[in-house]
Design an enzyme around this catalytic site. Structure first.
Site, PDB file in Angstrom:
ATOM      1  N   ASP A 106      34.205  52.302  51.508  1.00 50.57           N
ATOM      2  CA  ASP A 106      35.158  52.471  52.611  1.00 50.57           C
ATOM      3  C   ASP A 106      35.684  51.133  53.123  1.00 50.57           C
ATOM      4  O   ASP A 106      35.029  50.092  52.979  1.00 50.57           O
ATOM      5  CB  ASP A 106      34.488  53.210  53.777  1.00 50.57           C
ATOM      6  CG  ASP A 106      34.151  54.642  53.403  1.00 50.57           C
ATOM      7  OD1 ASP A 106      34.781  55.180  52.478  1.00 50.57           O
ATOM      8  OD2 ASP A 106      33.241  55.214  54.048  1.00 50.57           O
TER       9      ASP A 106
HETATM   10  N1  URA Z   1      29.115  56.382  51.674  1.00 52.48           N
HETATM   11  C1  URA Z   1      30.041  56.231  52.655  1.00 52.48           C
HETATM   12  O1  URA Z   1      30.053  56.978  53.619  1.00 52.48           O
HETATM   13  N2  URA Z   1      30.935  55.237  52.536  1.00 52.48           N
HETATM   14  C2  URA Z   1      30.952  54.373  51.497  1.00 52.48           C
HETATM   15  O2  URA Z   1      31.795  53.477  51.454  1.00 52.48           O
HETATM   16  C3  URA Z   1      29.982  54.540  50.488  1.00 52.48           C
HETATM   17  C4  URA Z   1      29.073  55.558  50.594  1.00 52.48           C
END
Ligand code: URA
Length: 244
Positions: A106
């Site tokens: 993310d």
């Molecule tokens: N889980 C999440 O919520 N975000 C990420 O970027 C990776 C795993």
């Protein structure tokens, strides 16, 4: 075998970018069959001619290139962003080959992101069938009680189904938050955030520290290292590919 310009050969072999290779040639650091070459138009055949940089023989790129990037926060894991945000391409554009991010992290998450030009390796690392473990250091709000921790470990009921068993270690807690190490063998979108929110302890910070056998080690945000051949072999073996 076709003769190619030296600077192209050096960049294809992953030594450096084409422009920097020209610099090496002009500086007299490149030799072909024992003779220093300073002419930018010189052609050679890698595999037939002995090409050296600073005395070191260049070998054809026998395997894909795999990079580990410590993706910083506020950066997207795509190569282009229509919204003009910083992308991981900004960190890897000094490498001459076309590299693709393996999976996603993310925008507000940080940590280990692999990038490779080895399409099959990238595909398998992301495919649920291979169950590649990914470890996250997660700061969650509050102090999850035993039942919440057990759910994270055994399976959380999300809208797209129950999550697979995960490994969980409570690392540390302070007054308002708890740091967990969570290892998942599946990779659904926003999975860690959704799991933690579902047990009532939203994620405050998220860092991926390990994918398969590869760790962040001493990298700092924005830093990159290229995996050694031995590490690429081990990563490939992890997903059932030949190690060479
Ligand atoms: N889980 C999440 O919520 N975000 C990420 O970027 C990776 C795993």
């Amino acid at each position: 075998m076709q003769a190619e310009r030296l600077q192209k050969i050096l960049s294809k072999a992953g030594i450096t970018s084409r422009r920097k290779a020209e610099g090496l040639i002009l500086q007299g650091r490149v030799s072909v069959n024992g003779k220093i070459v300073r002419e930018l138009g010189t052609k050679a055949v890698l595999g037939r001619d002995e090409i050296r940089v600073d005395g070191k023989t260049i070998k054809p790129e026998a395997e894909g290139v795999v990079l580990v990037l410590f993706k910083p926060r506020r950066c997207v894991t795509t190569l282009h962003d229509p919204q003009g945000r910083r992308t991981v391409a900004d960190f890897v554009n000094k490498f001459p080959m076309r590299l693709y991010p393996v999976g996603r992290l993310d925008y507000d998450a940080e940590g280990l992101l692999l990038l490779t030009n080895d399409g099959e390796l990238a595909h398998r690392l992301q495919h649920p069938r291979y169950k590649v473990p990914k470890t996250y250091l997660v700061k969650v709000r509050g102090h999850p009680p035993a039942e919440a921790l057990a759910s994270l470990q055994q399976g959380v009921n999300l809208e797209d189904g129950i999550t697979a068993p995960a490994e969980l270690i409570v690392m540390e807690d302070d007054q308002k938050a708890t740091w967990l190490s969570l290892t998942l063998r599946e990779g659904r979108k926003h999975q860690v955030k959704r799991m933690c929110a579902a047990v009532g302890h939203p994620v405050l910070r998220l860092r991926r520290t390990k994918v398969g056998p590869i760790e962040l080690d001493d990298l700092r945000p924005g830093e990159i290292r290229r995996l050694k051949s031995r590490e690429v072999r081990s990563l490939r073996k992890n997903v059932g590919l030949k190690g060479d």
